[in-house]
Motif scaffolding. Structure first.
Motif, PDB file in Angstrom:
ATOM      1  N   TYR A 172       0.880  -1.067   0.094  1.00 20.06           N
ATOM      2  CA  TYR A 172       0.021  -0.025   0.058  1.00 20.06           C
ATOM      3  C   TYR A 172       0.737   1.297  -0.109  1.00 20.06           C
ATOM      4  O   TYR A 172       1.993   1.340   0.544  1.00 20.06           O
ATOM      5  CB  TYR A 172      -0.955   0.093   1.322  1.00 20.06           C
ATOM      6  N   THR A 174       0.770   5.276   1.023  1.00 18.63           N
ATOM      7  CA  THR A 174       0.031   5.977   2.242  1.00 18.63           C
ATOM      8  C   THR A 174      -0.398   7.335   1.840  1.00 18.63           C
ATOM      9  O   THR A 174       0.445   8.003   1.081  1.00 18.63           O
ATOM     10  CB  THR A 174       1.037   6.475   3.464  1.00 18.63           C
ATOM     11  N   ASN A 175      -1.590   7.794   1.515  1.00 14.30           N
ATOM     12  CA  ASN A 175      -2.051   9.300   1.679  1.00 14.30           C
ATOM     13  C   ASN A 175      -1.999   9.781   0.173  1.00 14.30           C
ATOM     14  O   ASN A 175      -2.155  10.897   0.038  1.00 14.30           O
ATOM     15  CB  ASN A 175      -1.314  10.177   2.744  1.00 14.30           C
ATOM     16  N   LEU A 224       4.232   4.407   9.998  1.00  8.98           N
ATOM     17  CA  LEU A 224       3.045   4.620   9.791  1.00  8.98           C
ATOM     18  C   LEU A 224       2.858   5.986  10.792  1.00  8.98           C
ATOM     19  O   LEU A 224       2.215   7.077  10.458  1.00  8.98           O
ATOM     20  CB  LEU A 224       2.102   3.783  10.167  1.00  8.98           C
ATOM     21  N   VAL A 227       4.300   9.063   9.268  1.00 10.78           N
ATOM     22  CA  VAL A 227       3.479   9.445   7.951  1.00 10.78           C
ATOM     23  C   VAL A 227       2.218  10.245   8.794  1.00 10.78           C
ATOM     24  O   VAL A 227       1.702  11.139   8.263  1.00 10.78           O
ATOM     25  CB  VAL A 227       2.748   8.211   7.212  1.00 10.78           C
ATOM     26  N   ALA A 241       0.122  -2.777   8.202  1.00 12.58           N
ATOM     27  CA  ALA A 241      -0.916  -1.922   7.910  1.00 12.58           C
ATOM     28  C   ALA A 241      -2.273  -2.389   8.484  1.00 12.58           C
ATOM     29  O   ALA A 241      -3.247  -1.903   7.834  1.00 12.58           O
ATOM     30  CB  ALA A 241      -0.796  -1.503   6.391  1.00 12.58           C
ATOM     31  N   PRO A 244      -3.900   1.200  10.618  1.00 11.29           N
ATOM     32  CA  PRO A 244      -3.244   2.591  10.574  1.00 11.29           C
ATOM     33  C   PRO A 244      -3.528   3.621  11.375  1.00 11.29           C
ATOM     34  O   PRO A 244      -4.818   3.693  11.781  1.00 11.29           O
ATOM     35  CB  PRO A 244      -3.333   2.849   9.239  1.00 11.29           C
ATOM     36  N   VAL A 248      -3.920   8.563   8.386  1.00 11.68           N
ATOM     37  CA  VAL A 248      -3.181   7.715   7.469  1.00 11.68           C
ATOM     38  C   VAL A 248      -4.316   6.953   6.458  1.00 11.68           C
ATOM     39  O   VAL A 248      -5.245   5.890   7.033  1.00 11.68           O
ATOM     40  CB  VAL A 248      -2.204   6.840   8.132  1.00 11.68           C
ATOM     41  N   LEU A 250      -4.549   4.373   3.053  1.00 11.85           N
ATOM     42  CA  LEU A 250      -3.903   3.419   2.234  1.00 11.85           C
ATOM     43  C   LEU A 250      -4.424   3.237   0.943  1.00 11.85           C
ATOM     44  O   LEU A 250      -5.578   2.752   0.784  1.00 11.85           O
ATOM     45  CB  LEU A 250      -3.720   2.150   3.008  1.00 11.85           C
TER      46      LEU A 250
END
Length: 291
Positions: A172, A174-175, A224, A227, A241, A244, A248, A250
């Motif tokens: 994955y 992130t964001n 994470l 992030v 994950a 999260p 955050v 994914l």
């Protein structure tokens, strides 16, 4: 007659490059390793090493003997596994190596399963990066290990290592909705020299850009958290994950991480190794289906 213990040292020298590194791996002194290799040369009747000052390299005869040593040591491992099967159920120490996510997510349940099914086993766990597993197996520091492979990154296993696939999990971002959308962001990736570092860099390169790395962090929980604190973006595998932190999101990518059980080639039928692999499979959590 060539001594298998000395052949093991020669193979380790071919793998590690220096007598000091071999000595550290097998818990000998460098002088003892050098003496054993000199004795092997006398047994072989031909020069196996070229010594230039403090540096040592293999001669053509030494490289040839390493090839045969690998086959001999594999056969000895197969014989050991066959004898262990005759003796009965697995027992005694079982040295397990694993990368951090597997230590946290997979091994607690696997160790519980081993204790229930094979109380005579004594598992001992060491956290290790997959890139270091082949040398640890070859030196006898580990019996079995959990390793992973990523898209874009060559496997860490070599000809001395056997492996069985266990499962694959998605990766994955992130964001962001895609790698291309994250090209201007700061990145959080693993330390240089790790598979996680190589995977992140090469995934970005495949998307057409070089990542602007701000932080080198190996622990995915910490990644994470970084992030969530607005410190950058990252690639994380499914097992890391599951929960999260707030803030955050994914996005599943068409990339995967594959986990395997690794062991010395020829040792895969040993009852303790089979018990460990069965426990790993039993402990594998539910994973999302392939898209």
């Amino acid at each position: 007659m060539l001594d298998p213990r000395k052949l093991h040292l020669l193979r380790e020298l071919a793998r590690r490059g220096t007598i000091a590194a071999v000595a550290e791996a097998v818990t000998f002194t460098p002088s003892a390793v050098s003496q054993q290799l000199s004795a092997l040369e006398r047994e072989a009747g031909v020069p196996l090493l070229e010594r230039t000052g403090r540096r040592v390299s293999l001669t053509p005869a030494g490289r040839l003997l390493v090839e045969h040593a690998q086959a001999v040591l594999e056969q000895l491992d197969r014989a050991s596994a066959a004898l262990a099967a005759v003796r009965g159920g697995p027992s005694g120490p079982l040295r397990i190596g694993a990368f951090p996510t597997a230590v946290r997510v997979l091994l607690p349940a696997a160790l519980a399963a081993l204790a229930a099914e094979h109380p005579g086993l004594e598992p001992m766990v060491a956290e290790i990066d997959p890139a270091d597993v082949p040398s640890a197996l070859g030196a006898g520091e580990l019996d079995v290990a959990l390793v992973h492979e990523y898209d874009f990154v060559p496997p860490v296993t070599d000809g001395s290592v056997g492996a069985e696939p266990l499962f694959a999990e998605p990766m994955y971002l992130t964001n962001h909705p895609s790698l291309a959308a994250a090209r201007e962001e700061a990145w959080i990736i693993g330390k240089p020299g790790t598979l996680c570092h190589a995977m992140a860099v090469r995934a970005c390169q495949a998307a057409g850009f070089e990542p602007r790395v701000r932080h080198h962090v190996d622990d995915f929980d910490a990644v994470l958290a970084f992030v969530a604190a607005g410190q950058g973006v990252a690639l994380v595998p499914h097992l890391a994950a599951a929960a999260p932190p707030a803030g955050v999101t994914l996005t599943r990518l068409p990339l995967s991480r594959r986990t395997l059980a690794a062991f010395r080639r020829g040792h895969g039928d040993h009852p303790a190794i089979r018990a460990a692999i069965t426990a790993f499979r039993t402990a594998t959590p539910a994973l999302p289906p392939a898209p």
